[in-house]
Design a protein around this motif. Structure first.
Motif, PDB file in Angstrom:
ATOM      1  N   CYS A 185       0.857  -1.190   0.000  1.00 36.12           N
ATOM      2  CA  CYS A 185       0.000   0.000   0.000  1.00 36.12           C
ATOM      3  C   CYS A 185       0.891   1.237   0.000  1.00 36.12           C
ATOM      4  O   CYS A 185       1.750   1.378   0.879  1.00 36.12           O
ATOM      5  CB  CYS A 185      -0.907   0.015   1.230  1.00 36.12           C
ATOM      6  N   HIS A 186       0.679   2.132  -0.942  1.00 36.45           N
ATOM      7  CA  HIS A 186       1.539   3.308  -1.046  1.00 36.45           C
ATOM      8  C   HIS A 186       0.784   4.429  -1.758  1.00 36.45           C
ATOM      9  O   HIS A 186      -0.266   4.207  -2.378  1.00 36.45           O
ATOM     10  CB  HIS A 186       2.807   2.974  -1.824  1.00 36.45           C
ATOM     11  N   ASP A 187       1.320   5.616  -1.661  1.00 25.35           N
ATOM     12  CA  ASP A 187       0.826   6.751  -2.436  1.00 25.35           C
ATOM     13  C   ASP A 187       1.688   6.890  -3.688  1.00 25.35           C
ATOM     14  O   ASP A 187       2.895   6.586  -3.650  1.00 25.35           O
ATOM     15  CB  ASP A 187       0.915   8.034  -1.601  1.00 25.35           C
ATOM     16  N   ALA A 244       0.633   9.545   4.521  1.00 25.23           N
ATOM     17  CA  ALA A 244      -0.234   9.957   5.631  1.00 25.23           C
ATOM     18  C   ALA A 244      -1.462  10.702   5.147  1.00 25.23           C
ATOM     19  O   ALA A 244      -2.509  10.675   5.799  1.00 25.23           O
ATOM     20  CB  ALA A 244       0.561  10.826   6.604  1.00 25.23           C
ATOM     21  N   ALA A 245      -1.367  11.364   3.993  1.00 25.28           N
ATOM     22  CA  ALA A 245      -2.484  12.149   3.461  1.00 25.28           C
ATOM     23  C   ALA A 245      -3.211  11.437   2.319  1.00 25.28           C
ATOM     24  O   ALA A 245      -4.088  12.014   1.699  1.00 25.28           O
ATOM     25  CB  ALA A 245      -1.975  13.500   2.963  1.00 25.28           C
ATOM     26  N   SER A 246      -2.865  10.192   2.048  1.00 22.45           N
ATOM     27  CA  SER A 246      -3.363   9.484   0.869  1.00 22.45           C
ATOM     28  C   SER A 246      -4.622   8.704   1.181  1.00 22.45           C
ATOM     29  O   SER A 246      -4.610   7.780   1.999  1.00 22.45           O
ATOM     30  CB  SER A 246      -2.289   8.548   0.326  1.00 22.45           C
ATOM     31  N   GLU A 247      -5.724   9.040   0.497  1.00 22.92           N
ATOM     32  CA  GLU A 247      -6.951   8.284   0.659  1.00 22.92           C
ATOM     33  C   GLU A 247      -6.816   6.903   0.030  1.00 22.92           C
ATOM     34  O   GLU A 247      -7.400   5.925   0.505  1.00 22.92           O
ATOM     35  CB  GLU A 247      -8.121   9.037   0.034  1.00 22.92           C
ATOM     36  N   ARG A 248      -6.055   6.796  -1.047  1.00 21.78           N
ATOM     37  CA  ARG A 248      -5.875   5.494  -1.686  1.00 21.78           C
ATOM     38  C   ARG A 248      -5.131   4.540  -0.760  1.00 21.78           C
ATOM     39  O   ARG A 248      -5.537   3.384  -0.593  1.00 21.78           O
ATOM     40  CB  ARG A 248      -5.125   5.641  -3.012  1.00 21.78           C
ATOM     41  N   LEU A 249      -4.054   5.006  -0.151  1.00 19.87           N
ATOM     42  CA  LEU A 249      -3.334   4.166   0.801  1.00 19.87           C
ATOM     43  C   LEU A 249      -4.235   3.793   1.964  1.00 19.87           C
ATOM     44  O   LEU A 249      -4.268   2.640   2.393  1.00 19.87           O
ATOM     45  CB  LEU A 249      -2.088   4.884   1.290  1.00 19.87           C
ATOM     46  N   ARG A 250      -4.974   4.770   2.486  1.00 20.12           N
ATOM     47  CA  ARG A 250      -5.838   4.512   3.637  1.00 20.12           C
ATOM     48  C   ARG A 250      -6.886   3.444   3.296  1.00 20.12           C
ATOM     49  O   ARG A 250      -7.151   2.540   4.095  1.00 20.12           O
ATOM     50  CB  ARG A 250      -6.509   5.812   4.077  1.00 20.12           C
ATOM     51  N   ARG A 251      -7.465   3.520   2.095  1.00 23.52           N
ATOM     52  CA  ARG A 251      -8.463   2.526   1.695  1.00 23.52           C
ATOM     53  C   ARG A 251      -7.844   1.132   1.633  1.00 23.52           C
ATOM     54  O   ARG A 251      -8.415   0.154   2.134  1.00 23.52           O
ATOM     55  CB  ARG A 251      -9.056   2.903   0.334  1.00 23.52           C
TER      56      ARG A 251
END
Length: 341
Positions: A185-187, A244-251
């Motif tokens: 998982c990464h941005d 830390a600010a990535s919605e894609r990583l968070r998902r």
């Protein structure tokens, strides 16, 4: 650095504690607190609630329980208690439990506390805490330091790839490392490091799922994410300001967590994480690639190869199999009924 189980009281002195006259102490240098120092003779909780904390401090965004000092076999460890504001050690936010050294400065808001294991007078400890980096003990960081660190990390990864699959690892003797499948998982801003980590893990025989689509792509990756999680043994997520600010990583991280995958944080740069991502730092000790990338790669290889294998059918295939089985059974029952009359 993994922190082992808490030691009994009386075994909490650091190896350097012999220089002092008593147990290690935490000393309040700046800010408001209910006392100026406290000996660490057992687990010490620091925060804003006097009913549950051993040392009460007043600072912006202070949590009821903010951080804890934990005696361990090798000394005393500090652990942030999943707070939004965070706890800083020598100016760097804690991303997991860390073993303290004599003179370390812990910062919460505008309150600075020093960990002491020697017998220097309090006034000398105050002056030493200011240090060359600033009046509050936080080290000065050159403007180009993050970029230099990132370049050094990328170069170390390339060196490891050039050296072969056993670079940065104690592997290479004995049985081959077991193959694992992981979701990375990464941005997209961290694509350079992500691609190098993928190549490193693949060189060691592991399979890696990674989303290489542009941020605005609609290629169906989101729809396949659940299948990817179910076919993986674990997940890695790159900790960085972009991540830390990535919605894609968070998902991706939350889908992996919801499917009970072990989620291993891999720190490539200092970042402030929201509570939902910081929670995973408490679940698994992070792999830190910043200060010593080669040692970090060794830790990453060990962590990935220690993941338990999962033998779970992909949910869509399982659902399809159930639907087909239901139809066959229904047709069989209908046939029997028609024959019987």
């Amino acid at each position: 650095m993994p922190i082992m189980a808490q030691s009994p009281a009386g075994r909490n002195q650091s190896s350097a504690a012999g220089r002092g006259a008593g147990p290690p102490r935490v000393v309040v240098l700046t800010g408001r607190a209910d006392r100026r120092s406290l000996p660490v003779t057992g687990s010490v909780t620091v925060g804003g609630d006097g009913d549950v904390c051993d040392l009460v401090i007043s600072a912006p965004d202070i949590a009821r329980r903010h951080f804890r000092l934990i005696p361990v076999d090798d000394g005393v460890a500090v652990r942030d208690l999943r707070t939004r504001a965070g706890t800083f050690r020598n100016g760097r936010r804690l991303l997991g439990p860390e073993l303290l050294e004599d003179g370390d400065v812990l910062t919460v808001g505008d309150v600075d506390l020093r960990f002491d294991v020697d017998s220097r007078p309090l006034g000398r400890r105050h002056r030493a805490a200011a240090g060359p980096g600033g009046s509050n003990g936080r080290p000065a960081v050159a403007p180009g330091a993050p970029l230099d660190r990132r370049s050094a990390l990328a170069e170390a990864l390339r060196t490891a790839l050039a050296a072969g699959p056993d670079a940065g690892s104690a592997a290479g003797t004995g049985a081959p490392a077991p193959a694992r499948t992981v979701l990375l998982c990464h941005d997209p801003a961290d694509r350079d490091v992500a691609d190098l980590l993928v190549a490193y893990l693949q060189r060691r025989g592991h399979a890696v799922w990674i989303d290489r689509s542009p941020p605005d792509a609609t290629d169906g990756w989101r729809g396949r994410l659940l299948d990817v999680a179910w076919s993986s043994d674990g997940a890695l997520f790159l900790v960085s300001p972009a991540g830390a600010a990535s919605e894609r990583l968070r998902r991706e991280v939350h889908v992996a967590g919801a499917e009970a995958l072990p989620v291993l944080p891999v720190v490539v740069d200092t970042a402030e994480l929201e509570d939902d991502l910081a929670w995973y730092l408490d679940e698994h000790p992070p792999v830190d690639l910043r200060s010593d990338p080669m040692a970090g790669l060794a830790a990453l290889a060990v962590a990935v190869e220690a993941l338990p294998t999962r033998h779970v059918a992909r949910p869509r295939r399982l659902l399809l199999a159930l639907v087909v089985a239901t139809i066959v059974i229904a047709l069989a029952i209908a046939s029997v009924r028609s024959v019987l009359g």
